[in-house]
Design an enzyme around this catalytic site. Structure first.
Site, PDB file in Angstrom:
ATOM      1  N   HIS A  17       2.287  -4.236 -14.985  1.00  0.00           N
ATOM      2  CA  HIS A  17       1.334  -5.311 -15.241  1.00  0.00           C
ATOM      3  C   HIS A  17       1.756  -6.569 -14.496  1.00  0.00           C
ATOM      4  O   HIS A  17       3.061  -7.034 -14.454  1.00  0.00           O
ATOM      5  CB  HIS A  17       1.238  -5.814 -16.719  1.00  0.00           C
ATOM      6  CG  HIS A  17       0.263  -7.052 -16.989  1.00  0.00           C
ATOM      7  ND1 HIS A  17      -0.744  -6.998 -17.096  1.00  0.00           N
ATOM      8  CD2 HIS A  17       0.872  -8.254 -17.128  1.00  0.00           C
ATOM      9  CE1 HIS A  17      -1.431  -8.123 -17.355  1.00  0.00           C
ATOM     10  NE2 HIS A  17      -0.325  -8.910 -17.488  1.00  0.00           N
ATOM     11  N   GLY A  43     -21.554   4.137   8.543  1.00  0.00           N
ATOM     12  CA  GLY A  43     -22.644   2.919   8.650  1.00  0.00           C
ATOM     13  C   GLY A  43     -22.108   1.653   7.828  1.00  0.00           C
ATOM     14  O   GLY A  43     -22.383   0.694   8.263  1.00  0.00           O
TER      15      GLY A  43
END
Ligand code: FAD
Length: 498
Positions: free
Chosen positions: A476, A215
């Protein structure tokens, strides 16, 4: 002589026809297989391919024209195709200007969006046809049903039949959308997820009954395209089976970014259509009645196992009364020896990857191996934006089991990568055993959580501690640094960037 010469071509062609008829008859009767798989969804097709890899002569029976089941045809793949398209539109409309990109006359071409989705589905289903051929798997189009435990009747759309003999049978017939008894689905205005994947215009308003995964994903698609979406949920929280913190955050973000409205603790009592309008009625938690009008109402209250037409009574299998699941033992074998069942049609999470792993499990079991599935580590994912993903025990489950745990969290608003992409909503939470530091659960809501959860699953498969994750070097800048930080926080409250 001349007459014989004249008749010879006719005689030869009659003989050829007769031999062809005999060959056809042979090919349509009693074809022998080590394994016959009924259903070609992710459970069935993966199971069939693994059987073939292990040298078992395998056939698949599928009643639809294309392979891939719910997942490829009307589930995972088409929903993700529309989620990707609608996310592009939403970003173009709402975040591009901040990135310094200006567009003029932005509009949705729904016909093209649906056509692209259909093309993605076609590519995927054709991929299964290719894989069946590559692995020398025979396929039969029609409804498969038991004559006895070793004989499968295939009934085709035109009523003709074929019979297959099988040493083993794998039932992989999946599930269908659950209907509410007081709310008939007309497939026009009151629809299931299947029809919701094919709406040809952007509706102005939509009510979604059910705040679960399906949903919320389909509601997100239309909310991103500009539809005013209202979610009516009986429980106090959306995605109620996941860690409570995730549902709370998702509800907040979907309201903030997409304007979705949530009617929590509301019990739907009915829906009626008049022309192009559907009116949904519901009782509030206080017992007052409300009504919501919309162009469409999607009923997304779960799925029910599908085993109709299999003739299970012929071999003495009775489905569970509640949920209609086929009972199986720990080896996924039914009460009948050599007849297995996998995927949505049996107990457990109704997820494609769970069905796939069970397909592999049964194939290897039939081949005499000793496979294993770790049901505690089947990840759950919601492909909203931000995405939600989870593996292992939730905080609520840990409390209920009386297990002492440590929790470490890290918010995406403190992540450099998330700031760069403007995806700062959400967080990652690591739950670890208070005494041993073993990771017991990882719950995340944020950018690319669906992909990031794999790291947590692998760590937990290897029974990693929170410190193991914290000491592992993470590239990173990546979203995955948030997992390392959450693990640092769980280890001894020493996250660096917060
Ligand atoms: C909108 C939506 C989105 C979803 N998104 C995700 C997601 O992102 N990730 C995820 O993990 N799961 C998702 N799911 C759930 C996923 O689709 C199911 O868990 C998965 O398809 C179950 O696989 P299965 O092989 O058990 O059955 P199914 O995929 O349902 O396949 C069963 C097949 O069996 C066939 N069949 C049935 N009876 C017979 C018979 N008697 N003879 C011959 N053939 C028969 C059916 O035609 C069907 O092709 C989604 C579901 C929906 C509806």
């Amino acid at each position: 002589m001349a007459m014989i010469a004249r008749l010879l071509p006719n005689l030869l062609s009659a003989f050829r026809l007769f031999s062809l008829h005999l060959a056809n008859q042979n090919s349509q009767k009693n074809m022998q297989y080590d394994v016959v798989v009924i259903g070609s969804g992710p459970g069935g097709y993966v199971g069939a391919i693994r059987c073939a890899q292990l040298g078992l002569k395998t056939a698949v029976v599928e009643k639809y024209k294309t392979f891939g089941g719910t997942c490829l045809n009307v589930g995972c793949i088409p929903s993700k195709a529309l989620l990707d398209s609608s996310e592009h539109f939403h970003n173009a409309a709402h975040t591009f200007t901040t990135h310094g990109i200006n567009l003029k006359d932005l509009k949705v071409d729904m016909k093209q969006m649906i056509a692209r989705k259909d093309d993605v589905v076609a590519q995927n289903t054709a991929g299964i046809t290719y894989l069946f051929k590559k692995n020398k798997i025979d396929s039969f189009e029609g409804v498969g049903s038991f004559v006895d435990k070793n004989t499968i009747l295939v009934t085709k759309a035109d009523g003709t039949t074929e019979t297959l003999s099988a040493k083993n049978v794998i039932i992989a017939t999946g599930s269908k959308p659950t209907a509410l008894p007081f709310l008939p689905i007309d497939k026009k205005r009151i629809i299931t997820s299947t029809e919701a994947l094919n709406i040809k215009e952007v509706p102005k308003t939509m009510v979604v009954i059910g705040g679960g995964v399906i949903g919320l994903e389909l509601g997100s698609v239309y909310a991103r395209l500009g539809t005013k979406v209202s979610v009516v949920e009986f429980l106090p929280s959306i995605i109620g089976t996941m860690d409570a913190g995730l549902g709370k955050e998702l509800q907040r973000v979907l309201k903030k970014t997409l304007g979705m409205e949530f009617y929590m603790g509301h019990k739907v009592t009915g829906a009626t259509t008049k022309g192009k309008t559907v009116t949904v009625t519901a009782d509030t938690p206080k017992g007052e009645s409300i009504s919501l009008e919309a162009d469409y109402c999607i009923v997304a209250v779960g799925r029910t196992a599908y085993s109709e037409g299999l003739g299970l009574d012929k071999i003495g299998i009775t489905v569970e009364e509640r949920g209609k699941k086929i009972p199986v033992n720990e080896h996924l074998e039914t009460s009948v020896k050599g007849v297995y069942a996998i995927g949505d049609v049996i107990t457990g999470a109704m997820l494609a990857h769970k069905a796939e792993d069970e397909g592999t499990y049964v194939a290897e079991t039939i081949a005499g191996q000793k496979p294993h599935i770790n049901y505690n580590l089947i990840p759950g994912v919601v492909y909203t934006w931000p995405e939600v993903a989870s593996v292992g025990l939730t905080e609520e489950q840990l409390k209920e089991k009386g297990i002492k745990y440590k929790a470490g969290s890290f918010p995406f608003k403190a992540s450099g990568r998330a700031k760069a992409s403007m995806d700062t909503d959400g967080f990652i939470k690591v739950l670890a055993d208070a005494a041993t530091d073993e990771v017991l659960g990882v719950h995340m809501i944020g950018p690319r959580a669906a992909d990031m959860i794999a790291e947590a699953v692998i760590a937990m498969e290897f029974r990693a501690s929170a410190e193991d994750i914290a000491r592992t070097c993470h590239a990173h800048p990546t979203y995955t640094e948030a997992l390392k930080e959450a693990a640092l926080a769980a280890t001894d409250n020493r996250a660096i960037h917060i």
